[in-house]
Design an enzyme around this catalytic site. Structure first.
Site, PDB file in Angstrom:
ATOM      1  N   HIS A   1      -9.335   1.080   5.077  1.00 32.53           N
ATOM      2  CA  HIS A   1      -8.062   1.248   5.779  1.00 32.53           C
ATOM      3  C   HIS A   1      -8.284   2.180   6.973  1.00 32.53           C
ATOM      4  CE1 HIS A   1      -3.976   2.534   6.669  1.00 32.53           C
ATOM      5  NE2 HIS A   1      -3.578   1.436   6.054  1.00 32.53           N
TER       6      HIS A   1
ATOM      7  N   LYS B   1       0.078   4.247  -0.161  1.00 32.76           N
ATOM      8  CA  LYS B   1      -0.563   5.444   0.425  1.00 32.76           C
ATOM      9  C   LYS B   1      -0.321   6.638  -0.510  1.00 32.76           C
ATOM     10  CE  LYS B   1      -0.146   3.245   4.862  1.00 32.76           C
ATOM     11  NZ  LYS B   1       0.041   3.332   6.304  1.00 32.76           N
TER      12      LYS B   1
ATOM     13  N   ASN C   1       0.868  -1.179   0.000  1.00 38.50           N
ATOM     14  CA  ASN C   1       0.000   0.000   0.000  1.00 38.50           C
ATOM     15  C   ASN C   1       0.909   1.233   0.000  1.00 38.50           C
ATOM     16  OD1 ASN C   1      -1.753   2.078   0.572  1.00 38.50           O
ATOM     17  ND2 ASN C   1      -2.271   1.375   2.642  1.00 38.50           N
TER      18      ASN C   1
ATOM     19  N   GLY D   1       2.583   2.207  10.756  1.00 34.91           N
ATOM     20  CA  GLY D   1       3.533   3.302  10.579  1.00 34.91           C
ATOM     21  C   GLY D   1       4.246   3.706  11.859  1.00 34.91           C
TER      22      GLY D   1
ATOM     23  N   GLU E   1      -5.294  -5.028  10.729  1.00 35.89           N
ATOM     24  CA  GLU E   1      -4.289  -3.987  10.903  1.00 35.89           C
ATOM     25  C   GLU E   1      -4.542  -3.244  12.216  1.00 35.89           C
ATOM     26  OE1 GLU E   1      -2.320  -2.923   6.923  1.00 35.89           O
ATOM     27  OE2 GLU E   1      -3.932  -1.517   7.281  1.00 35.89           O
TER      28      GLU E   1
ATOM     29  N   GLU F   1      -6.728   4.593   8.042  1.00 37.00           N
ATOM     30  CA  GLU F   1      -6.554   6.024   7.727  1.00 37.00           C
ATOM     31  C   GLU F   1      -7.813   6.590   7.077  1.00 37.00           C
ATOM     32  OE1 GLU F   1      -2.842   5.620   5.599  1.00 37.00           O
ATOM     33  OE2 GLU F   1      -1.881   5.013   7.475  1.00 37.00           O
TER      34      GLU F   1
ATOM     35  N   SER G   1       3.580  -2.238  10.285  1.00 40.33           N
ATOM     36  CA  SER G   1       5.035  -2.290  10.509  1.00 40.33           C
ATOM     37  C   SER G   1       5.664  -3.641  10.175  1.00 40.33           C
ATOM     38  CB  SER G   1       5.384  -1.860  11.931  1.00 40.33           C
ATOM     39  OG  SER G   1       4.968  -0.510  12.152  1.00 40.33           O
TER      40      SER G   1
END
Ligand code: PGA
Length: 253
Positions: free
Chosen positions: A96, A11, A9, A174, A168, A98, A213
């Site tokens: 996701h 992003k 991904n 991240g 996730e 985010e 991560s």
């Protein structure tokens, strides 16, 4: 049959040159195995280019988002599932964390988008996961169950046959903090058990990726857990060598 997958991904990273170079690098560096899908998810503006660059190889291309509206219309800035299919995209990341946290995507919106993806012939990679506070309060499983149940209500039992899931944990994305292999396995097993209440075959055959991560040095330990079917990779997918090593860890299992 559970299929393994290593998905990158990107992003909001990349460029025309980066897309060209990364796909060329993956094509030359990675020995792709039939039972481990290699997927790259660039920003939408680079998708058509990525599909062309990957043509004739086993590198698959996915989008990072799609509209919750199916039909063409006055929806400025939106990209519909049928448009992604039209340019040769095969997958799309949905929900996701985010998107959930920064763009207000509720469980219901994520569920609708999952349905839109399936209806457009795409395979949605539906992301679920808890925040650190939710985990610390002992709510990880109930949060994930609610995320799954909203999707079930929208796509029904049969819809799950067309879905890839990604667990996730928000606190691991991240941050450099990975869930331990045991923490990942525990939630993956919970997800499978939760889906088994709907349909045992669906639960046994759905692929569940881990994300948060994942790096070359921890990928093998996580991927070797019995209910983990590969990974959704953020930061490390921007480095071709690292991403290739993560793929190799999955392919070696
Ligand atoms: P990360 O991102 O690998 O950089 O933690 C994973 C993701 O957000 O899918």
């Amino acid at each position: 049959m559970r299929q393994m997958m290593v998905a990158g991904n990107w992003k909001m990273h990349g460029s025309v040159a980066f897309t060209q170079e990364m796909i060329a690098l993956l094509q030359s560096k990675v020995a792709i195995k039939e039972n481990v899908t290699l997927l790259v998810c660039p920003p939408s503006v680079f998708l058509a280019q990525a599909v062309q660059a990957a043509a004739g190889s086993e590198v698959r291309i996915g989008a990072q988002n799609l509209s919750d509206v199916a039909a063409p219309g006055a929806y400025t800035g939106e990209v519909a599932g049928f448009m992604l299919s039209d340019i040769g995209c095969q997958y799309v990341i949905v929900g996701h964390s985010e998107r959930r946290a920064l763009y207000g995507e509720t469980n219901e919106i994520v569920a609708t988008k999952t349905k839109m993806a399936i209806d457009a012939g795409l395979t949605p990679i539906v992301c679920v996961g808890e925040t650190l506070t939710e985990r610390e309060n002992g709510h990880a499983e109930s949060i994930i169950a609610a995320q799954l149940d909203a999707v079930s209500a929208c796509i029904g039992v049969d819809g799950w046959r067309s879905v890839v899931l990604a667990y996730e944990p928000v606190w691991a994305i991240g941050t450099g903090k990975t869930a331990t292999p045991e923490q990942a396995q525990a939630i993956h097993a919970f997800i499978r058990a939760h889906l088994a209440k709907l349909d045992v075959t669906v639960a046994a055959s759905i692929s569940i990726l881990y994300g948060g991560s994942v790096k070359p040095d921890n990928a093998a330990a996580i991927f070797s857990q019995s209910d983990v079917d590969g990974g959704l990779i953020g930061g490390a997918a921007l480095n071709g060598d690292d991403f290739a090593r993560i793929y190799a860890a999955a392919a070696a299992l």
